[in-house]
Enzyme design. Structure first.
Site, mmCIF file in Angstrom:
data_model
loop_
_atom_site.group_PDB
_atom_site.id
_atom_site.type_symbol
_atom_site.label_atom_id
_atom_site.label_comp_id
_atom_site.label_asym_id
_atom_site.label_seq_id
_atom_site.Cartn_x
_atom_site.Cartn_y
_atom_site.Cartn_z
ATOM 1 N N GLU A 27 0.859 -1.191 0.000
ATOM 2 C CA GLU A 27 0.000 0.000 0.000
ATOM 3 C C GLU A 27 0.891 1.236 0.000
ATOM 4 O OE1 GLU A 27 -3.410 0.831 -0.130
ATOM 5 O OE2 GLU A 27 -2.473 2.815 -0.090
ATOM 6 N N THR A 53 -9.981 3.923 0.353
ATOM 7 C CA THR A 53 -10.949 5.016 0.243
ATOM 8 C C THR A 53 -12.028 4.912 1.303
ATOM 9 O OG1 THR A 53 -10.583 5.117 -2.141
ATOM 10 C CG2 THR A 53 -12.602 6.122 -1.316
ATOM 11 N N CYS A 54 -12.623 3.750 1.458
ATOM 12 C CA CYS A 54 -13.799 3.647 2.329
ATOM 13 C C CYS A 54 -13.468 4.039 3.765
ATOM 14 C CB CYS A 54 -14.361 2.231 2.287
ATOM 15 S SG CYS A 54 -15.759 2.043 3.388
ATOM 16 N N CYS A 86 -16.527 6.394 2.833
ATOM 17 C CA CYS A 86 -17.693 5.973 3.626
ATOM 18 C C CYS A 86 -17.608 6.305 5.113
ATOM 19 C CB CYS A 86 -17.906 4.465 3.517
ATOM 20 S SG CYS A 86 -17.442 3.753 1.951
ATOM 21 N N LYS A 95 -17.037 10.142 6.040
ATOM 22 C CA LYS A 95 -18.249 10.817 5.547
ATOM 23 C C LYS A 95 -19.426 10.581 6.491
ATOM 24 C CE LYS A 95 -20.951 8.442 3.511
ATOM 25 N NZ LYS A 95 -20.885 8.032 2.129
ATOM 26 N N GLY A 112 3.260 -0.551 -5.402
ATOM 27 C CA GLY A 112 3.568 -1.805 -6.083
ATOM 28 C C GLY A 112 3.457 -1.638 -7.587
ATOM 29 N N GLY A 133 -23.950 16.435 -8.710
ATOM 30 C CA GLY A 133 -25.060 16.004 -7.851
ATOM 31 C C GLY A 133 -25.153 14.497 -7.800
ATOM 32 N N TYR A 150 -23.512 10.864 -5.760
ATOM 33 C CA TYR A 150 -23.425 10.446 -4.358
ATOM 34 C C TYR A 150 -22.703 11.501 -3.510
ATOM 35 C CZ TYR A 150 -24.350 5.355 -5.077
ATOM 36 O OH TYR A 150 -24.884 4.122 -5.339
ATOM 37 N N GLU A 174 -24.204 14.195 -0.691
ATOM 38 C CA GLU A 174 -23.828 13.901 0.705
ATOM 39 C C GLU A 174 -23.149 15.104 1.355
ATOM 40 O OE1 GLU A 174 -23.529 9.036 0.585
ATOM 41 O OE2 GLU A 174 -21.662 10.157 0.466
ATOM 42 N N ARG A 209 -25.007 20.366 -14.017
ATOM 43 C CA ARG A 209 -25.115 20.631 -15.458
ATOM 44 C C ARG A 209 -26.444 20.086 -15.994
ATOM 45 N NH1 ARG A 209 -20.575 16.315 -17.640
ATOM 46 N NH2 ARG A 209 -21.624 14.470 -16.845
ATOM 47 N N ASP A 226 -12.843 -0.741 -7.145
ATOM 48 C CA ASP A 226 -13.093 0.444 -7.977
ATOM 49 C C ASP A 226 -12.191 0.520 -9.210
ATOM 50 O OD1 ASP A 226 -14.891 1.064 -6.023
ATOM 51 O OD2 ASP A 226 -13.993 2.985 -5.460
ATOM 52 N N ALA A 240 -27.076 2.872 -0.595
ATOM 53 C CA ALA A 240 -27.656 4.022 0.093
ATOM 54 C C ALA A 240 -26.839 5.249 -0.223
ATOM 55 C CB ALA A 240 -27.665 3.783 1.595
ATOM 56 N N HIS A 295 -45.556 -1.598 13.573
ATOM 57 C CA HIS A 295 -46.329 -0.379 13.726
ATOM 58 C C HIS A 295 -46.012 0.323 15.039
ATOM 59 C CE1 HIS A 295 -49.652 2.294 12.885
ATOM 60 N NE2 HIS A 295 -50.042 2.153 14.134
ATOM 61 N N GLU A 335 -43.207 0.012 7.561
ATOM 62 C CA GLU A 335 -44.407 -0.809 7.345
ATOM 63 C C GLU A 335 -45.124 -0.439 6.042
ATOM 64 O OE1 GLU A 335 -47.751 -0.307 10.068
ATOM 65 O OE2 GLU A 335 -47.021 1.681 10.589
HETATM 66 P P1 NDP Z 1 -21.035 10.357 -9.558
HETATM 67 O O1 NDP Z 1 -20.630 9.741 -10.822
HETATM 68 O O2 NDP Z 1 -21.992 9.677 -8.670
HETATM 69 O O3 NDP Z 1 -21.629 11.812 -9.871
HETATM 70 C C1 NDP Z 1 -20.896 12.745 -10.597
HETATM 71 C C2 NDP Z 1 -21.673 14.052 -10.693
HETATM 72 O O4 NDP Z 1 -20.849 15.033 -11.289
HETATM 73 C C3 NDP Z 1 -22.924 13.948 -11.535
HETATM 74 O O5 NDP Z 1 -23.902 14.817 -10.999
HETATM 75 C C4 NDP Z 1 -22.445 14.472 -12.908
HETATM 76 O O6 NDP Z 1 -23.448 15.094 -13.639
HETATM 77 C C5 NDP Z 1 -21.454 15.532 -12.474
HETATM 78 N N1 NDP Z 1 -20.390 15.775 -13.443
HETATM 79 C C6 NDP Z 1 -19.539 14.881 -13.994
HETATM 80 N N2 NDP Z 1 -18.645 15.504 -14.785
HETATM 81 C C7 NDP Z 1 -18.933 16.814 -14.722
HETATM 82 C C8 NDP Z 1 -18.364 17.972 -15.314
HETATM 83 N N3 NDP Z 1 -17.308 17.897 -16.130
HETATM 84 N N4 NDP Z 1 -18.926 19.177 -15.050
HETATM 85 C C9 NDP Z 1 -19.999 19.267 -14.238
HETATM 86 N N5 NDP Z 1 -20.577 18.222 -13.633
HETATM 87 C C10 NDP Z 1 -20.042 17.000 -13.875
HETATM 88 O O7 NDP Z 1 -19.660 10.676 -8.822
HETATM 89 P P2 NDP Z 1 -19.306 11.035 -7.326
HETATM 90 O O8 NDP Z 1 -18.022 11.771 -7.439
HETATM 91 O O9 NDP Z 1 -20.430 11.693 -6.609
HETATM 92 O O10 NDP Z 1 -19.061 9.613 -6.646
HETATM 93 C C11 NDP Z 1 -18.182 8.659 -7.246
HETATM 94 C C12 NDP Z 1 -18.554 7.260 -6.865
HETATM 95 O O11 NDP Z 1 -18.218 7.014 -5.521
HETATM 96 C C13 NDP Z 1 -20.034 6.932 -6.949
HETATM 97 O O12 NDP Z 1 -20.420 6.562 -8.238
HETATM 98 C C14 NDP Z 1 -20.183 5.807 -5.971
HETATM 99 O O13 NDP Z 1 -19.953 4.603 -6.608
HETATM 100 C C15 NDP Z 1 -19.086 6.056 -4.968
HETATM 101 N N6 NDP Z 1 -19.669 6.577 -3.723
HETATM 102 C C16 NDP Z 1 -20.574 5.814 -3.037
HETATM 103 C C17 NDP Z 1 -21.155 6.290 -1.878
HETATM 104 C C18 NDP Z 1 -22.176 5.485 -1.156
HETATM 105 O O14 NDP Z 1 -22.282 4.294 -1.404
HETATM 106 N N7 NDP Z 1 -22.968 6.086 -0.266
HETATM 107 C C19 NDP Z 1 -20.806 7.600 -1.343
HETATM 108 C C20 NDP Z 1 -19.866 8.311 -2.133
HETATM 109 C C21 NDP Z 1 -19.321 7.801 -3.281
HETATM 110 P P3 NDP Z 1 -24.490 14.287 -14.565
HETATM 111 O O15 NDP Z 1 -25.531 13.749 -13.651
HETATM 112 O O16 NDP Z 1 -25.011 15.346 -15.468
HETATM 113 O O17 NDP Z 1 -23.706 13.227 -15.260
#
Ligand code: NDP
Length: 451
Positions: A35, A42-43, A48, A51, A115, A175, A177, A181, A198, A302, A340, A436, A441
């Site tokens: 490592e 990451t997690c 995770c 966060k 590595g 917007g 994950y 968050e 966007r 990942d 989630a 309940h 439910e």
């Molecule tokens: P996501 O892929 O989930 O979301 C990326 C966001 O950025 C989307 O809203 C996308 O817009 C926008 N975007 C991408 N490129 C651009 C750009 N060039 N300009 C403007 N907006 C852009 O990525 P995240 O970074 O939020 O998370 C990465 C991954 O990490 C997730 O997919 C998930 O697998 C993992 N994760 C899981 C969590 C959990 O399980 N609770 C928590 C955090 C991360 P558009 O919708 O238009 O494509």
């Protein structure tokens, strides 16, 4: 005398790499892991776990605000974010220690450093070479920053988790994950939060009712979500950072977080030189056994971008070990994986979205949906709605998808995921007695499909 130094050499000690290495060690294999950063990945260190601690911290504001509705008089409450970050860091140190001990006690030798694959049976770590029968690449991913003038002034989720103070005004680009968050975290911690999308709403890929409900609820919580715009340039100004948006708009903030996705950590690992195929995004291409295109080299987590979730990386890592070290061929199973989003309110989901179920084209579906104010919010007068939804295949009566936005969504969906995975029908849901009074439910009492 063994042919190789190790039976398995894992590159990357995150969730997938550690889980696979420990399982292989438990089966008696001679295992090493390397490592280049801290053990945990990451997690545990940049995702995770920290966060969720920050989500807990920030959500207390809602509890305090609602307490008056239950007769509590609470004086002015203040949040010491620096102290919170210190506590979080201590917890991460504790977890890293546990990971280290688990590896050491689990027959796994840890090597610090990056590595690199020299050949399909040799890994080099900081100038030392080790031979091994199998190599597992579990190097994870890293935040992606788009090319925007002034992007060096932006932060990613890595830095966002370590800020010692809550920024007064913060913009979040994206917007997905991570974007939603952090919007909840900073909003709860008292910042003025603007989310810049966007597209036209949050959480691409999720069920449309989930997306619209979360969008509405974030707005009610005070997050300014701006759609159909981008950050075109970032400049330092006397007043923090000046963001140039579309249509000549400007936004002044103290911090800007780009949560615009993550990319696989696959560069300079010796993949190409050893014939390990990657896709255009740099993700390692693997089959259902996590095998890469080069015999002797496997990949999980990942870095494969198959499904970028911690429990999936763990499951895939263990499936690889079952197959290779335990004579128990186990293909990866990515069916009905629950997930989630720890937004505020949170999202829980498992199975197909309504759109995906329709796109299957296998026949008509019925959709059951309920939107209500949870009992807990009635006395405090909080205007927040929970949304719950079932997607059912009419012919077989099987529940194909289950979605929720509302308090405890993650906890609730985990249990229902077992039913979905087992192929439960709507009739079986209906035959289940509800708990309940609870929100959960509602999933077993939805009587009439929506038109
Ligand atoms: P996501 O892929 O989930 O979301 C990326 C966001 O950025 C989307 O809203 C996308 O817009 C926008 N975007 C991408 N490129 C651009 C750009 N060039 N300009 C403007 N907006 C852009 O990525 P995240 O970074 O939020 O998370 C990465 C991954 O990490 C997730 O997919 C998930 O697998 C993992 N994760 C899981 C969590 C959990 O399980 N609770 C928590 C955090 C991360 P558009 O919708 O238009 O494509």
């Amino acid at each position: 005398m063994a042919k190789y130094d190790f039976d398995l050499f894992t590159i990357g000690a995150g969730s997938g790499g550690v889980a696979a290495s420990r399982r292989a060690g438990a089966y008696g294999a001679r295992v090493a892991i390397c490592e280049e950063r801290r053990i945990g990945g990451t997690c545990v260190l940049r995702g995770c776990v920290p966060k969720k601690l920050l989500v807990y911290a920030s959500h207390i504001r809602t509890e305090l605000a609602d307490a008056a509705g239950y007769g509590w008089d609470i004086g002015e409450a203040t949040l010491d974010w620096g102290r919170m970050i210190e506590s979080k860091d201590k917890e991460l140190d504790r977890l890293e220690g546990i990971y280290r001990r688990l590896l050491a006690n689990g027959n796994v030798e840890t090597h610090e450093g990056r590595g690199v694959i020299v050949d399909p049976h040799t890994v080099e770590v900081e100038g030392r070479t080790f031979t091994t029968e199998r190599i597992l690449v579990a190097t994870g991913g890293w935040p992606t920053l788009p090319e925007v003038p002034g992007i060096e002034h932006a932060i990613t989720s890595n830095e966002a988790l370590d800020l010692k103070e809550v920024p007064k005004r913060v913009a979040i680009v994206g917007g997905g994950y991570i974007g939603v968050e952090f919007a909840g975290i900073w909003n709860g911690a008292g910042a003025e939060v603007t989310v810049i999308l966007r597209g036209d709403t949050v959480l691409r890929g999720f069920d449309h009712d989930v997306r619209t409900t979360l969008f509405e609820e974030m707005g009610k919580e005070g997050v300014d979500v701006r759609c159909g715009t981008r950050v075109n340039a970032i400049q330092k100004s006397a007043d923090g950072l000046d963001l140039r948006l579309d249509r000549g708009e400007h936004l002044q903030v103290d911090q800007v977080l780009f949560a615009t996705g993550r990319h696989p950590h696959s560069k300079n690992l010796g993949l190409e030189a050893n014939g390990v195929k990657t896709n255009a995004a740099g993700a390692i291409i693997v089959d259902e056994w996590s095998k890469t295109s080069t015999p002797g080299i496997w990949a999980v987590g990942d870095v494969t971008t198959r499904m970028t979730l911690t429990p999936v990386a763990i499951a895939d890592g263990r499936a690889f070990v079952e197959t290779e070290f335990h004579d128990n061929p186990t293909p990866v199973d990515h069916g009905a994986v629950p997930t989630a989003v720890f937004s505020q309110p949170p999202v829980g989901t498992v199975g197909l979205t309504e759109g995906q179920a329709r796109d299957l084209g296998t026949g008509p579906i019925d959709v059951y949906r309920s939107k209500f104010r949870p009992m807990k919010f009635v006395l405090p007068g909080r205007d927040s709605k929970t949304m719950m939804k079932l997607v059912v295949e009419r012919e077989t009566d099987r529940v194909l998808g289950l979605h929720m936005v509302g308090p405890d969504a993650a906890e609730i969906v985990q249990g229902f995921a077992v039913a979905i995975k087992a192929g439960a029908t709507k009739k079986q849901f209906d035959a289940t007695i509800g708990v309940h009074p609870s929100s959960a439910e509602e999933f077993v009492t939805m009587a009439t499909p929506v038109k």
